[in-house]
Scaffold this active site. Structure first.
Site, PDB file in Angstrom:
ATOM      1  CG  ASP A   1       2.644  18.032 -15.562  1.00  0.00           C
ATOM      2  OD1 ASP A   1       2.846  16.820 -15.779  1.00  0.00           O
ATOM      3  OD2 ASP A   1       3.190  18.934 -16.213  1.00  0.00           O
TER       4      ASP A   1
ATOM      5  CG  ASN B   1      14.982  24.528 -32.627  1.00  0.00           C
ATOM      6  OD1 ASN B   1      14.321  24.996 -33.552  1.00  0.00           O
ATOM      7  ND2 ASN B   1      15.435  23.300 -32.646  1.00  0.00           N
TER       8      ASN B   1
ATOM      9  CE1 TYR C   1       5.406  28.268 -27.149  1.00  0.00           C
ATOM     10  CE2 TYR C   1       6.165  26.088 -26.488  1.00  0.00           C
ATOM     11  CZ  TYR C   1       5.337  27.174 -26.300  1.00  0.00           C
ATOM     12  OH  TYR C   1       4.457  27.159 -25.249  1.00  0.00           O
TER      13      TYR C   1
ATOM     14  CE  LYS D   1       2.918  20.702 -30.086  1.00  0.00           C
ATOM     15  NZ  LYS D   1       2.277  20.988 -28.804  1.00  0.00           N
TER      16      LYS D   1
ATOM     17  NE  ARG E   1      16.151  22.360 -36.878  1.00  0.00           N
ATOM     18  CZ  ARG E   1      16.545  21.909 -38.069  1.00  0.00           C
ATOM     19  NH1 ARG E   1      17.169  22.709 -38.928  1.00  0.00           N
ATOM     20  NH2 ARG E   1      16.318  20.656 -38.417  1.00  0.00           N
TER      21      ARG E   1
ATOM     22  CG  ASP F   1      -4.508  11.873 -18.367  1.00  0.00           C
ATOM     23  OD1 ASP F   1      -4.502  12.815 -19.190  1.00  0.00           O
ATOM     24  OD2 ASP F   1      -4.365  10.681 -18.705  1.00  0.00           O
TER      25      ASP F   1
ATOM     26  CE1 TYR G   1       5.173  17.732 -30.360  1.00  0.00           C
ATOM     27  CE2 TYR G   1       6.585  18.461 -32.155  1.00  0.00           C
ATOM     28  CZ  TYR G   1       5.969  18.699 -30.943  1.00  0.00           C
ATOM     29  OH  TYR G   1       6.159  19.915 -30.318  1.00  0.00           O
TER      30      TYR G   1
ATOM     31  CB  SER H   1       3.364  11.514 -18.394  1.00  0.00           C
ATOM     32  OG  SER H   1       3.076  12.729 -19.050  1.00  0.00           O
TER      33      SER H   1
ATOM     34  CE  LYS I   1      10.002  17.748 -24.476  1.00  0.00           C
ATOM     35  NZ  LYS I   1      10.829  18.839 -24.022  1.00  0.00           N
TER      36      LYS I   1
ATOM     37  CB  SER J   1       5.878  23.093 -32.857  1.00  0.00           C
ATOM     38  OG  SER J   1       7.079  22.724 -33.470  1.00  0.00           O
TER      39      SER J   1
HETATM   40  P1  NAD Z   1       7.609  18.785 -21.390  1.00  0.00           P
HETATM   41  O1  NAD Z   1       7.415  17.367 -21.718  1.00  0.00           O
HETATM   42  O2  NAD Z   1       8.742  19.165 -20.507  1.00  0.00           O
HETATM   43  O3  NAD Z   1       6.262  19.395 -20.750  1.00  0.00           O
HETATM   44  C1  NAD Z   1       4.996  18.893 -21.073  1.00  0.00           C
HETATM   45  C2  NAD Z   1       4.303  18.596 -19.760  1.00  0.00           C
HETATM   46  O4  NAD Z   1       2.994  18.083 -20.039  1.00  0.00           O
HETATM   47  C3  NAD Z   1       5.025  17.537 -18.935  1.00  0.00           C
HETATM   48  O5  NAD Z   1       5.191  18.021 -17.616  1.00  0.00           O
HETATM   49  C4  NAD Z   1       4.099  16.316 -18.973  1.00  0.00           C
HETATM   50  O6  NAD Z   1       4.184  15.564 -17.783  1.00  0.00           O
HETATM   51  C5  NAD Z   1       2.758  16.984 -19.159  1.00  0.00           C
HETATM   52  N1  NAD Z   1       1.730  16.160 -19.808  1.00  0.00           N
HETATM   53  C6  NAD Z   1       1.801  15.488 -20.980  1.00  0.00           C
HETATM   54  N2  NAD Z   1       0.629  14.868 -21.219  1.00  0.00           N
HETATM   55  C7  NAD Z   1      -0.204  15.162 -20.173  1.00  0.00           C
HETATM   56  C8  NAD Z   1      -1.525  14.812 -19.839  1.00  0.00           C
HETATM   57  N3  NAD Z   1      -2.263  14.013 -20.613  1.00  0.00           N
HETATM   58  N4  NAD Z   1      -2.037  15.302 -18.698  1.00  0.00           N
HETATM   59  C9  NAD Z   1      -1.312  16.096 -17.879  1.00  0.00           C
HETATM   60  N5  NAD Z   1      -0.048  16.468 -18.148  1.00  0.00           N
HETATM   61  C10 NAD Z   1       0.505  16.003 -19.284  1.00  0.00           C
HETATM   62  O7  NAD Z   1       7.685  19.593 -22.763  1.00  0.00           O
HETATM   63  P2  NAD Z   1       8.055  21.115 -23.032  1.00  0.00           P
HETATM   64  O8  NAD Z   1       9.345  21.148 -23.750  1.00  0.00           O
HETATM   65  O9  NAD Z   1       7.878  21.901 -21.792  1.00  0.00           O
HETATM   66  O10 NAD Z   1       6.930  21.454 -24.093  1.00  0.00           O
HETATM   67  C11 NAD Z   1       5.709  22.062 -23.721  1.00  0.00           C
HETATM   68  C12 NAD Z   1       4.831  22.167 -24.961  1.00  0.00           C
HETATM   69  O11 NAD Z   1       5.533  22.919 -25.948  1.00  0.00           O
HETATM   70  C13 NAD Z   1       4.502  20.829 -25.601  1.00  0.00           C
HETATM   71  O12 NAD Z   1       3.174  20.865 -26.069  1.00  0.00           O
HETATM   72  C14 NAD Z   1       5.462  20.755 -26.778  1.00  0.00           C
HETATM   73  O13 NAD Z   1       4.959  19.971 -27.824  1.00  0.00           O
HETATM   74  C15 NAD Z   1       5.559  22.203 -27.175  1.00  0.00           C
HETATM   75  N6  NAD Z   1       6.798  22.508 -27.906  1.00  0.00           N
HETATM   76  C16 NAD Z   1       8.007  22.205 -27.319  1.00  0.00           C
HETATM   77  C17 NAD Z   1       9.180  22.431 -28.032  1.00  0.00           C
HETATM   78  C18 NAD Z   1      10.511  22.066 -27.447  1.00  0.00           C
HETATM   79  O14 NAD Z   1      11.482  21.969 -28.192  1.00  0.00           O
HETATM   80  N7  NAD Z   1      10.633  21.869 -26.129  1.00  0.00           N
HETATM   81  C19 NAD Z   1       9.131  23.016 -29.315  1.00  0.00           C
HETATM   82  C20 NAD Z   1       7.893  23.347 -29.853  1.00  0.00           C
HETATM   83  C21 NAD Z   1       6.724  23.094 -29.128  1.00  0.00           C
HETATM   84  N1  UFG Z   2      21.189  17.304 -33.769  1.00  0.00           N
HETATM   85  C1  UFG Z   2      22.392  16.668 -33.872  1.00  0.00           C
HETATM   86  N2  UFG Z   2      22.706  15.726 -32.938  1.00  0.00           N
HETATM   87  C2  UFG Z   2      21.873  15.408 -31.913  1.00  0.00           C
HETATM   88  C3  UFG Z   2      20.635  16.077 -31.809  1.00  0.00           C
HETATM   89  C4  UFG Z   2      20.315  17.021 -32.769  1.00  0.00           C
HETATM   90  O1  UFG Z   2      23.172  16.923 -34.782  1.00  0.00           O
HETATM   91  O2  UFG Z   2      22.207  14.535 -31.106  1.00  0.00           O
HETATM   92  C5  UFG Z   2      20.845  18.314 -34.786  1.00  0.00           C
HETATM   93  C6  UFG Z   2      19.602  17.943 -35.571  1.00  0.00           C
HETATM   94  O3  UFG Z   2      19.935  17.124 -36.650  1.00  0.00           O
HETATM   95  C7  UFG Z   2      19.100  19.318 -35.983  1.00  0.00           C
HETATM   96  C8  UFG Z   2      19.540  20.239 -34.848  1.00  0.00           C
HETATM   97  O4  UFG Z   2      20.550  19.528 -34.130  1.00  0.00           O
HETATM   98  O5  UFG Z   2      19.759  19.702 -37.148  1.00  0.00           O
HETATM   99  C9  UFG Z   2      18.409  20.564 -33.888  1.00  0.00           C
HETATM  100  O6  UFG Z   2      17.794  19.351 -33.503  1.00  0.00           O
HETATM  101  P1  UFG Z   2      16.779  19.248 -32.274  1.00  0.00           P
HETATM  102  O7  UFG Z   2      16.351  17.823 -32.166  1.00  0.00           O
HETATM  103  O8  UFG Z   2      17.371  19.889 -31.074  1.00  0.00           O
HETATM  104  O9  UFG Z   2      15.579  20.181 -32.731  1.00  0.00           O
HETATM  105  P2  UFG Z   2      14.638  20.087 -34.024  1.00  0.00           P
HETATM  106  O10 UFG Z   2      14.862  21.350 -34.780  1.00  0.00           O
HETATM  107  O11 UFG Z   2      14.783  18.825 -34.744  1.00  0.00           O
HETATM  108  O12 UFG Z   2      13.202  19.993 -33.339  1.00  0.00           O
HETATM  109  C10 UFG Z   2      12.733  20.971 -32.453  1.00  0.00           C
HETATM  110  C11 UFG Z   2      11.782  20.373 -31.418  1.00  0.00           C
HETATM  111  C12 UFG Z   2      10.548  19.841 -32.073  1.00  0.00           C
HETATM  112  C13 UFG Z   2       9.929  20.867 -32.958  1.00  0.00           C
HETATM  113  C14 UFG Z   2      10.950  21.405 -33.930  1.00  0.00           C
HETATM  114  C15 UFG Z   2      10.408  22.517 -34.749  1.00  0.00           C
HETATM  115  O13 UFG Z   2      12.413  19.312 -30.732  1.00  0.00           O
HETATM  116  O14 UFG Z   2       9.609  19.548 -31.065  1.00  0.00           O
HETATM  117  O15 UFG Z   2      12.063  21.911 -33.214  1.00  0.00           O
HETATM  118  O16 UFG Z   2       9.888  23.473 -33.894  1.00  0.00           O
HETATM  119  F1  UFG Z   2       8.899  20.325 -33.643  1.00  0.00           F
END
Ligand code: NAD
Ligand code: UFG
Length: 337
Positions: A31, A179, A177, A153, A231, A58, A149, A34, A84, A124
């Site tokens: 990691d 939410n 994934y 993906k 969601r 990186d 974003y 960042s 993300k 996602s």
């Molecule tokens: P996160 O940001 O907590 O974890 C991602 C990690 O990757 C971080 O620790 C960051 O430091 C590291 N990273 C980013 N770029 C890097 C690089 N170039 N080199 C080394 N490390 C790097 O995010 P998360 O919520 O744990 O998500 C993990 C993955 O799942 C991501 O790819 C994200 O897009 C995907 N995802 C997340 C969600 C969500 O809602 N959390 C939903 C769908 C998909």
């Molecule tokens: N929401 C609010 N207020 C806030 C934040 C969110 O009302 O302050 C609402 C949004 O409008 C949405 C719902 O809560 O209707 C969920 O929003 P999130 O931002 O928590 O999640 P999203 O469904 O928009 O997005 C998530 C991940 C993305 C991913 C997407 C689909 O953050 O990375 O799901 O997988 F791409």
């Protein structure tokens, strides 16, 4: 197995590390911190009582990553490393394309050179087009993403599929994934967003703990049962368990498989507020505001394929998601700092 977790110090990676270590696997975490910090990895060791190798690097740095592959006998890669934040990706598209695509290409090149044949990728639900019916099934068309974003993906899925087409020995699992929310039940690790949270659950948690004043609900006039978006919220430890099932499946077969990872049950924004209030025993102040650009009214999974093929189903309900999110937030009001 020895599993390389790219981006393994982040929210989903750290919870997956716990699940893999508890199941007896070894992990190697890479990691650049960042969007995370080394403290998360100390907590993973504390929870599991196990130690593991970690590198600050990186993933775009081919030289550094290929050294890590040669120093460790890797069986499988899980690729979490990516940027993300949807809104940020609209403002900084080039940075998002550079980081997310390059990390994927570098990992694939290093895997090829080291003869590693198994990769599980964090995709996602965002890859499903805007005009698909609900629930999402893996066979639906993808595309029509609403932000850079989402397009990264979409493109990374395509890159991984093309790589598997060209190399019949490669095993690729795309986990879409929905939410992810909640935290490990210990309250030691959880989601630690930098600055103002973009996502609903961390925002609600910060209102509950008194760090933020009031939640704005983005839109109350959708054609949904209560007017707010719905969601498919999934407990992060259930999601972590899906990775365990995915790597065990990945090593037994070749080619590409896609799995939705959700519960199959949608909850509205107002449902989340109510469930969180019950779990935390505090009132969540909120107001209904304007819709957020790019939000779909509803999005949830059909997760039958994961049940059928991986033997995976979500076990934890909404009350557990809120209880564990609250335990993390109330024990760590400033996150890992
Ligand atoms: P996160 O940001 O907590 O974890 C991602 C990690 O990757 C971080 O620790 C960051 O430091 C590291 N990273 C980013 N770029 C890097 C690089 N170039 N080199 C080394 N490390 C790097 O995010 P998360 O919520 O744990 O998500 C993990 C993955 O799942 C991501 O790819 C994200 O897009 C995907 N995802 C997340 C969600 C969500 O809602 N959390 C939903 C769908 C998909
Ligand atoms: N929401 C609010 N207020 C806030 C934040 C969110 O009302 O302050 C609402 C949004 O409008 C949405 C719902 O809560 O209707 C969920 O929003 P999130 O931002 O928590 O999640 P999203 O469904 O928009 O997005 C998530 C991940 C993305 C991913 C997407 C689909 O953050 O990375 O799901 O997988 F791409």
């Amino acid at each position: 197995m020895n599993i390389l977790l790219a981006g393994g110090a982040g929210y989903i990676g750290s919870h997956t590390a716990v699940e893999l270590l508890n199941a007896g696997h070894d992990v190697v975490i890479v990691d650049d911190y960042s969007n995370s910090c080394p403290e998360a990895l100390k907590r993973v060791e504390q929870i599991t009582g196990k130690s593991f190798v970690s590198y600050e690097a990186d993933i775009k740095d081919k030289k550094a990553v290929s050294q890590i592959f040669y120093q460790n006998n890797i069986d499988c890669v899980i690729h979490f490393a990516g940027l993300k934040a949807v809104g940020e990706s609209v403002r900084q598209p080039v940075r998002y394309y550079r980081n997310n695509i390059d990390t994927t290409l570098t990992l694939l090149e290093c895997m090829q050179e080291a003869g590693v044949k198994n990769i599980v990728f964090s995709s996602s639900a965002t890859v499903y087009g805007e005009d698909n019916p609900m629930p999402c099934v893996e066979t639906m068309k993808r595309g029509c993403c609403t932000n850079p974003y989402g397009w990264t993906k979409y493109m990374m899925e395509q890159i991984l599929e093309d790589a598997a087409f060209a190399d019949a020995g490669l095993s690729v699992i795309l986990l879409r994934y929905f939410n992810p929310v909640g935290a490990h039940a210990s309250g030691l690790i959880g989601e630690d967003p930098q600055g103002i949270p973009n996502n609903l659950m961390p925002y609600v948690s910060q209102v509950a703990v008194g760090k933020r004043d009031c939640l704005t609900v983005f839109g109350g006039d959708y054609a949904t049962p209560d007017g707010t978006c719905r969601r498919d919220f999934i407990h992060v430890m259930d999601l972590a368990n899906a990775h365990l099932k995915a790597i065990e499946y990945a090593v037994q077969r070749k080619g590409v498989d896609i799995f939705n990872i959700g519960t199959g049950t949608p909850y509205s924004v107002l449902d989340i507020i109510k469930a969180f209030e019950a779990a935390a025993g505090v009132r969540i102040k909120y107001e209904i505001g304007a819709r957020r650009a790019g939000d779909l009214p509803e999005c949830w999974a059909n997760a039958d394929k994961a049940a059928r093929v991986l033997g995976w189903r979500a076990q934890r309900d909404l009350a557990a998601m809120c209880r564990d999110a609250w335990k993390w937030q109330s024990n760590n009001p400033e996150g890992y700092k």
